[in-house]
Design a protein around this motif. Structure first.
Motif, PDB file in Angstrom:
ATOM      1  N   CYS A  54       6.136 -54.799  14.833  1.00  0.00           N
ATOM      2  CA  CYS A  54       7.572 -54.749  15.105  1.00  0.00           C
ATOM      3  C   CYS A  54       8.081 -53.315  15.112  1.00  0.00           C
ATOM      4  N   GLY A  55       8.889 -52.990  16.112  1.00  0.00           N
ATOM      5  CA  GLY A  55       9.613 -51.730  16.086  1.00  0.00           C
ATOM      6  C   GLY A  55      10.818 -51.846  15.173  1.00  0.00           C
ATOM      7  N   ILE A  56      11.718 -50.869  15.244  1.00  0.00           N
ATOM      8  CA  ILE A  56      12.872 -50.884  14.339  1.00  0.00           C
ATOM      9  C   ILE A  56      14.196 -51.071  15.110  1.00  0.00           C
ATOM     10  N   GLY A  57      14.070 -51.482  16.379  1.00  0.00           N
ATOM     11  CA  GLY A  57      15.247 -51.829  17.169  1.00  0.00           C
ATOM     12  C   GLY A  57      15.371 -53.336  17.293  1.00  0.00           C
ATOM     13  N   ASN A  58      16.091 -53.784  18.303  1.00  0.00           N
ATOM     14  CA  ASN A  58      16.303 -55.226  18.458  1.00  0.00           C
ATOM     15  C   ASN A  58      15.037 -55.973  18.855  1.00  0.00           C
ATOM     16  N   ASN A  59      14.136 -55.325  19.587  1.00  0.00           N
ATOM     17  CA  ASN A  59      12.873 -55.989  19.899  1.00  0.00           C
ATOM     18  C   ASN A  59      12.079 -56.231  18.626  1.00  0.00           C
ATOM     19  N   TYR A  80       3.797 -55.860  10.525  1.00  0.00           N
ATOM     20  CA  TYR A  80       3.772 -54.402  10.463  1.00  0.00           C
ATOM     21  C   TYR A  80       5.061 -53.868  11.087  1.00  0.00           C
ATOM     22  N   VAL A  81       5.672 -52.915  10.438  1.00  0.00           N
ATOM     23  CA  VAL A  81       6.847 -52.239  10.993  1.00  0.00           C
ATOM     24  C   VAL A  81       6.416 -50.858  11.461  1.00  0.00           C
ATOM     25  N   VAL A  82       6.537 -50.627  12.756  1.00  0.00           N
ATOM     26  CA  VAL A  82       6.135 -49.347  13.353  1.00  0.00           C
ATOM     27  C   VAL A  82       7.326 -48.396  13.202  1.00  0.00           C
ATOM     28  N   MET A 109       4.302 -48.727   8.961  1.00  0.00           N
ATOM     29  CA  MET A 109       3.312 -47.844   9.562  1.00  0.00           C
ATOM     30  C   MET A 109       3.956 -46.509   9.937  1.00  0.00           C
ATOM     31  N   ASN A 110       3.236 -45.437   9.683  1.00  0.00           N
ATOM     32  CA  ASN A 110       3.666 -44.090  10.049  1.00  0.00           C
ATOM     33  C   ASN A 110       2.462 -43.346  10.607  1.00  0.00           C
ATOM     34  N   PRO A 111       2.612 -42.057  10.975  1.00  0.00           N
ATOM     35  CA  PRO A 111       1.477 -41.358  11.600  1.00  0.00           C
ATOM     36  C   PRO A 111       0.210 -41.326  10.759  1.00  0.00           C
ATOM     37  N   GLU A 112       0.314 -41.474   9.435  1.00  0.00           N
ATOM     38  CA  GLU A 112      -0.870 -41.392   8.582  1.00  0.00           C
ATOM     39  C   GLU A 112      -1.500 -42.753   8.303  1.00  0.00           C
ATOM     40  N   VAL A 141       2.139 -43.502  17.968  1.00  0.00           N
ATOM     41  CA  VAL A 141       2.405 -44.867  18.439  1.00  0.00           C
ATOM     42  C   VAL A 141       1.517 -45.174  19.648  1.00  0.00           C
ATOM     43  N   ALA A 142       1.291 -44.161  20.473  1.00  0.00           N
ATOM     44  CA  ALA A 142       0.396 -44.339  21.616  1.00  0.00           C
ATOM     45  C   ALA A 142      -1.013 -44.713  21.145  1.00  0.00           C
ATOM     46  N   LYS A 143      -1.455 -44.106  20.028  1.00  0.00           N
ATOM     47  CA  LYS A 143      -2.766 -44.457  19.477  1.00  0.00           C
ATOM     48  C   LYS A 143      -2.787 -45.900  18.976  1.00  0.00           C
ATOM     49  N   LEU A 144      -1.673 -46.351  18.401  1.00  0.00           N
ATOM     50  CA  LEU A 144      -1.572 -47.753  17.978  1.00  0.00           C
ATOM     51  C   LEU A 144      -1.660 -48.671  19.194  1.00  0.00           C
TER      52      LEU A 144
END
Length: 513
Positions: A54-59, A80-82, A109-112, A141-144
């Protein structure tokens, strides 16, 4: 079905919330319930692991709300929250609180963060980015996204594959989730149908989340997706007291030495789609082959042995299709230009006819209003010039259509019929249509419908749909590879039947269980 832009979707949301006097959160809940029911109807509580990113916007809020419904029905979920931004939508935060109230704790989830492992039998729900994405995803995020794409798990995207913009070409080197399935809210997205962006999804389905009917009816969309019920409304039924003259006299002009088969295919398709009479106008070398292979058609020649050198019709056609196998000899070009100046009947131009127009732009002004051109991508490029991306291609096609008051049938995986500033996206067809002669068949079908009285736009839309449907009906028995132009013609009758076939009600006498 209207295809809306991102801005129009936001307008539809706002209009619905105000008119129906609901909250934005209630609209999000509708969306989440629709996704849950789609999943639940297929899994029935199966013991699979469902990874929800999941992102942190409405999607992302849709994904968080979905997680709650799945958990309440006993599904094994991992959430998971990206965490790609400090900003959060209010409905995302509200649904996060509801999830925590049920003692479900997402992993942030964060860069690390170490990327989570998935198994081939798992399911991934992609709710990272929605239609509001306005830039390429950050590198981590692209790597995810690459990690998701490299997994063997079934991937389901919420509304749109993450990383895919709605109304513009893809950013350079940007990463996009490849979705096995996309559940799109209320309307499909135009990027689903374009070659450069449609490759990021396998299948899609529209979920009705109750956006207001008044808005959907009145909104002016640049593109529409035409389906079976749209085509049914275009159909002109046959009358009991009629004869072959009632259904028009089509003329198919084309062919050259070694390319007479193109005229045969076009003429036969013209007959199969219902033209009352068909005359084939070819060079002398085509006379015997066509008289032998297509006895239902009449054949005229211009006297030249290997290519058409003049076009002189002793009949008054109801519609004309020209260009298939025509060739580009100098005399043929001159004959084509003179013909454009004299023809009064509705006209379809294909193949070498388009190639001649591309090299002799002065001929364009002589096309009758409403002329239909049926280019494949390379022919379109010769006609309108090169484009940087699919959106520019459509812009150029619309500008060309408006300038010359013609219809463009832009052939592709989802053929798009362009009429001025409006585009109509086809819903039928399959990769088996990538075969020699397929375009000749389509030209014949459009010509035959014009001859029967369909206007240029309706004839184009109807023929494109029926053409794809005929090919679709061939797949179960023959597969993609064995479809030929001739087999598509043979299936035109089945396509007409399928167009009006009513679904069978369930048999209540069958034993249950």
């Amino acid at each position: 079905m209207k295809i809306l832009t991102a801005a129009q979707v936001y307008q539809a949301d706002k209009f619905t919330i105000e008119k129906q006097q609901i909250t934005s959160d209630a609209l999000m809940e509708r969306a989440a319930i629709q996704i849950f029911e789609w999943i639940h109807a297929r899994l029935h509580g199966a013991p699979v692991v469902i990874h929800i990113f999941c992102g942190i916007g409405n999607n992302g809020g849709d994904g968080i709300a979905l997680a709650r419904h799945l958990a309440e029905h006993g599904y094994n979920i991992k959430v998971y929250v990206v965490n790609y931004s400090e900003k959060r939508s209010k409905d995302f935060l509200l649904n996060m609180e509801r999830l925590k109230d049920r003692k479900i704790w997402p992993e942030f989830m964060n860069p690390e963060t170490v990327l989570p492992e998935t198994q081939p039998n798992d399911i991934i729900v992609d709710a990272i980015f929605g239609i509001g994405l306005n830039r390429s995803p950050d590198d981590w995020v692209a790597k995810l996204i690459e990690h998701i794409n490299n997994s063997q798990a079934f991937t389901l995207s919420v509304d749109i594959p993450s990383g895919l913009p709605v109304d513009q070409p893809l950013w350079k080197d940007s990463k996009v989730v490849f979705a096995d399935y996309v559940l799109s809210f209320q309307t499909p997205k135009m990027v689903f149908f374009l070659p450069e962006t449609g490759i990021h999804l396998e299948n899609w389905e529209v979920l009705d989340i109750g956006l207001d009917n008044e808005f959907m009816m009145n909104v002016d969309s640049s593109f529409e997706y035409f389906q079976k019920h749209d085509i049914q409304s275009l159909y002109i039924p046959r009358k009991r007291f009629s004869h072959k003259g009632t259904y028009g006299h089509s003329v198919i002009i084309g062919g050259s030495y070694g390319k007479i088969g193109a005229v045969h295919l076009s003429g036969k398709a013209c007959l199969k789609v219902g033209s009352g009479l068909v005359t084939l106008y070819v060079p002398e070398c085509g006379y015997t082959p066509l008289q032998s292979s297509l006895p239902e058609a009449m054949v005229l020649t211009d006297g030249e042995e290997e290519y058409i050198s003049k076009i002189s019709l002793s009949i008054k056609p109801s519609a004309v299709g020209i260009g298939m196998g025509l060739g580009t000899e100098e005399e043929t070009i001159q004959a084509f230009g003179n013909f454009l100046k004299s023809v009064k009947a509705p006209l379809v131009i294909d193949a070498d006819g388009i190639n001649i127009l591309a090299k002799h732009l002065e001929f364009l002004k002589d096309m009758p209003k409403g002329t239909i051109l049926t280019p494949h991508p390379k022919e379109l490029e010769r006609l309108v010039g090169p484009w940087a991306n699919d959106f520019e291609k459509l812009e150029k096609a619309m500008r060309f259509s408006e300038t010359y008051q013609c219809i463009l049938v832009v052939k592709g995986a989802n053929t798009i019929v362009i009429s001025g500033e409006k585009g109509y996206v086809n819903s039928t067809g399959n990769p088996g249509m990538a075969t020699a002669g397929s375009g000749d068949v389509l030209t014949g079908m459009i010509t035959g419908l014009l001859a029967q009285g369909y206007n240029s736009l309706n004839a184009s839309i109807f023929a494109v749909y029926l053409h794809g449907l005929a090919a679709d009906l061939e797949v179960p028995a023959h597969g993609y590879e064995s479809i030929t132009a001739s087999s598509m013609i043979d299936a035109i009758g089945k396509a007409f039947v399928e167009l009006f076939r009513q679904p069978q009600p369930p048999n209540d006498n069958q034993p249950k269980g």
